[in-house]
Design an enzyme around this catalytic site. Structure first.
Site, PDB file in Angstrom:
ATOM      1  N   GLY A  48       0.870  -1.177   0.000  1.00  0.00           N
ATOM      2  CA  GLY A  48       0.000   0.000   0.000  1.00  0.00           C
ATOM      3  C   GLY A  48       0.902   1.221   0.000  1.00  0.00           C
ATOM      4  O   GLY A  48       1.845   1.304   0.816  1.00  0.00           O
ATOM      5  N   ALA A  49       0.614   2.161  -0.917  1.00  0.00           N
ATOM      6  CA  ALA A  49       1.551   3.266  -1.150  1.00  0.00           C
ATOM      7  C   ALA A  49       1.932   4.049   0.122  1.00  0.00           C
ATOM      8  O   ALA A  49       3.121   4.197   0.433  1.00  0.00           O
ATOM      9  CB  ALA A  49       0.984   4.192  -2.232  1.00  0.00           C
ATOM     10  N   GLN A 196      -5.603  -8.707  -2.392  1.00  0.00           N
ATOM     11  CA  GLN A 196      -5.653  -7.728  -1.299  1.00  0.00           C
ATOM     12  C   GLN A 196      -7.103  -7.387  -0.930  1.00  0.00           C
ATOM     13  O   GLN A 196      -7.390  -7.057   0.218  1.00  0.00           O
ATOM     14  CB  GLN A 196      -4.920  -6.441  -1.693  1.00  0.00           C
ATOM     15  CG  GLN A 196      -3.420  -6.597  -1.866  1.00  0.00           C
ATOM     16  CD  GLN A 196      -3.034  -6.844  -3.310  1.00  0.00           C
ATOM     17  OE1 GLN A 196      -3.753  -7.481  -4.064  1.00  0.00           O
ATOM     18  NE2 GLN A 196      -1.881  -6.346  -3.712  1.00  0.00           N
ATOM     19  N   ASP A 237      -1.458   4.816  -6.290  1.00  0.00           N
ATOM     20  CA  ASP A 237      -0.034   4.659  -5.962  1.00  0.00           C
ATOM     21  C   ASP A 237       0.771   5.835  -6.473  1.00  0.00           C
ATOM     22  O   ASP A 237       1.913   6.052  -6.050  1.00  0.00           O
ATOM     23  CB  ASP A 237       0.496   3.356  -6.560  1.00  0.00           C
ATOM     24  CG  ASP A 237      -0.106   2.188  -5.807  1.00  0.00           C
ATOM     25  OD1 ASP A 237      -1.237   1.800  -6.140  1.00  0.00           O
ATOM     26  OD2 ASP A 237       0.534   1.721  -4.852  1.00  0.00           O
TER      27      ASP A 237
END
Ligand code: MRU
Length: 345
Positions: A48-49, A196, A237
């Site tokens: 996750g960014a 995810q 992202d």
């Protein structure tokens, strides 16, 4: 929800949730090594960014402690190598944003080596706290688009686990859920190949008593045609000055399908995800191991040497996006001019 990643003051270590074990096991990794953090980012124990940005910040602080440098020159050299080691995934801009920020802080501090190390620890903790504050602001800024009774379609995990706490899409859903007395529903796309959506988004929303339905990625068109969702809310992202968003593979297909069915499509992301420099054609889309596609639960589901294409992300153009929602404010029908107005630097 618990925090995805934390700095432990007593021991100068980092503790993070091992996301590859969820939802069946809640296991933590505790480390004082920046190389271990780099490995966690690469193999997606943390992903996750914004979460990998926070991890990289803390990784840099660990590197400063590890370096045992006696001169500023030695410390900076060690930190520059650590930044290269930590930058293990090319698409989410938060990673280089965090390592660059930490390097700039190291270069700007005057004082002893110990002063620089302390300043880097403080900065890493601040990156994490800032992330929590930005998530809350995004959730509040999104409220104007989310009405009581709405069902929100999402993809991947842009929840608490993808950030330090709360999430980007996670904040939108949680704040609406709180404000509308639970009158909010979510459809979560499974998100092949790493799942995810199934493993993480469903897990964390159910933990918080949010009505969540899991679908496979191929069901999105049917769900939209049947009128089951009111809007799509996805993370990002990287968001470019042109208004292109780069997010988990499948986002582009979802946006096209939403557009066809007149379903509003929103992307939510913090300032740390905005990239005002890179051109769309220059964005590196990470390609991951073919076995992520060939193997499910440790078993081949195809011919073991089948040819595979496995890009982890895709790019959605601005004409398919109704609004980009950030901690700083909202950009409706994004254009470069509007992006530059909100993000002048
Ligand atoms: O490969 P991942 O799991 O790191 O990809 C994550 C995503 O694509 C998320 O949607 C994105 O990072 C936004 S997270 C708030």
């Amino acid at each position: 929800m618990f925090r995805t990643i934390e700095w432990l003051d007593d021991t100068s270590q980092v503790r993070l949730v091992n996301q590859t074990k969820l939802p069946l096991t809640l296991e933590h990794i505790v480390t004082n090594s920046h190389e271990r953090i780099a490995k966690s980012i690469k193999i997606m124990e943390i992903r996750g960014a914004p979460a990998i940005g926070a991890a990289a910040g803390m990784g840099m602080a660990l590197a400063a402690i590890e370096s045992k440098a006696r001169t500023m020159g030695d410390l900076l050299e060690y930190l520059e190598n650590a930044a290269n080691t930590l930058n293990t995934r090319p698409t989410a801009v938060n990673l280089t944003w965090a390592t660059t920020r930490m390097l700039e802080v190291a270069k700007s501090v005057t004082g002893s080596i110990d002063d620089v190390i302390q300043r880097l620890i403080d900065e890493a903790k601040e990156i994490a706290e800032e992330d929590v504050r930005m998530c809350r602001s995004m959730g509040e800024n999104a409220l104007e688009f989310i009405k009581p009774g709405y069902t929100i379609q999402t993809i991947c995990n842009a929840g608490s686990l993808a950030t330090v706490h709360l999430g980007t899409v996670g904040a939108v859903v949680r704040i609406a859920h709180e404000k509308y007395n639970g009158d909010i529903k979510v459809y979560s796309a499974e998100t092949r190949p790493r799942q995810q959506g199934a493993r993480l988004t469903v897990f964390e929303f159910i933990e918080d008593d949010i009505d969540t339905t899991l679908i496979t990625d191929g069901m999105i068109g049917t769900v939209f045609r049947e009128g089951r969702v009111d809007c799509c809310v996805v993370g990002a992202d990287r968001i470019l000055r042109t208004g292109h968003i780069i997010n988990k593979i499948g986002t582009y297909t979802m946006a096209i399908t939403a557009n066809y069915h007149n379903i509003p499509f929103y992307s939510v992301a913090p300032t740390s995800t905005i990239d005002m420099e890179t051109n769309p054609k220059d964005v590196i889309i990470e390609e991951r191991d073919p076995d992520e596609v060939r193997i499910i639960n440790g078993e081949y589901v195809t011919v073991p040497d089948a040819k595979v294409y496995n890009p982890a992300f895709d790019m959605t153009p601005p004409e398919l996006i109704d609004a980009i929602i950030t901690d700083r404010g909202v950009v409706r029908n994004p254009t470069e001019e509007k992006m530059r107005k909100l993000f002048p630097k």
